[in-house]
Structures are given as structure tokens and as C-alpha cells.
Design a protein around this motif. Sequence first.
Motif, PDB file in Angstrom:
ATOM      1  N   GLY A  17       0.819  -1.211   0.000  1.00  0.00           N
ATOM      2  CA  GLY A  17       0.000   0.000   0.000  1.00  0.00           C
ATOM      3  C   GLY A  17       0.850   1.258   0.000  1.00  0.00           C
ATOM      4  N   PHE A  18       1.876   1.304   0.844  1.00  0.00           N
ATOM      5  CA  PHE A  18       2.768   2.469   0.869  1.00  0.00           C
ATOM      6  C   PHE A  18       3.528   2.605  -0.442  1.00  0.00           C
ATOM      7  N   PHE A  19       3.945   1.471  -1.005  1.00  0.00           N
ATOM      8  CA  PHE A  19       4.677   1.512  -2.265  1.00  0.00           C
ATOM      9  C   PHE A  19       3.782   2.033  -3.393  1.00  0.00           C
ATOM     10  N   ALA A  20       2.532   1.575  -3.434  1.00  0.00           N
ATOM     11  CA  ALA A  20       1.579   2.059  -4.447  1.00  0.00           C
ATOM     12  C   ALA A  20       1.308   3.548  -4.256  1.00  0.00           C
ATOM     13  N   PHE A  21       1.121   3.980  -3.001  1.00  0.00           N
ATOM     14  CA  PHE A  21       0.913   5.398  -2.706  1.00  0.00           C
ATOM     15  C   PHE A  21       2.088   6.223  -3.216  1.00  0.00           C
TER      16      PHE A  21
END
Length: 154
Positions: A125-129
Motif C-alpha cells: 500500500g505504501f509503495f503504491a501510494f
Amino acid sequence: MIQGRFSRNRWPILIGIGVSIICLFWIKVQPSNIPNYTDLMSGILSFSSMATGFLMASFALIPALPNSKLIQILKTTNTDLKLLDRLLLTIIGFIVSSILSLFMFIFPATASGGWARFVFSILLGFFAFSIVEAMMVIHILLKVIGTEYKKENK
């Protein structure tokens, strides 16, 4: 400022949360399901570290070049501080991704527990954000440069 930051970054935040929720509850992704788990973690760590370095350099250089034409264009369109805010959030997202990918090396490649799945979903999720936020920064820069190019060629 916080209200404006949330509304300005609404889509990257929602995409990051959505990716985390989908990976955690729907796909149920875990290290044991990924054939090249250590390679994936190394890749995420490398990409996040390089992106953090480049973004920190640009974050430091943008205010240091007051006579730059790009900075003058950003100031006339009132996007200079918004761009720096987006850059800062992108840097924070990539730093968190780097830390979480380092933390994921604690779990073996055969891990299938709840904690491994939870942390891995948060990492994705953080990587996609961070990637979506970086694309937004590039979009802003291209938009500002494009509008200035159109003004000069009229």
C-alpha cells in the motif's frame, strides 16, 4: 494546511489504502505465495532507496535555485509550495516502503502467518501510494512546462 494536504493527495492516499485492503483481505498475499520473495523485497528496497535519494536531491535543489525559470513558473502558478509538499509526502512514502521492506526480511520466504501478510500488505500500500504520488509530481511538472511552452510559442 493539513486539510488542503489531504484533499490535494486524496487519490494517492485512497489508492494506497485500497491496495493494502485488497492485498490483505481479498488476494491474501503472503511471502509463501511469492516464488521470488527475497528478490521482490530487494527490488522494492532498491527502488525505494533510489527514489528517496533522487527526490531528496530535488527537494533540496528546488528552493536553492530561485533564479531558475521553472521555479519562477511554479511561483506564478502558485504551485511551488504544493509541489514541495507533494515531494515531501512522496519521500516519506518511499522511506516507509524502504523500512517495511527491510522489516520484511525478518520473515522467511515460507512465512504464511498473519503478521507477515499484514506487514506485506501495508508495504504494498505504501509503495503504491508513493508511486502514484511520484507520478502526480511528474504530471504537475509536465503540465506547468507545457503551459509555459504554449505561452512562449504563441
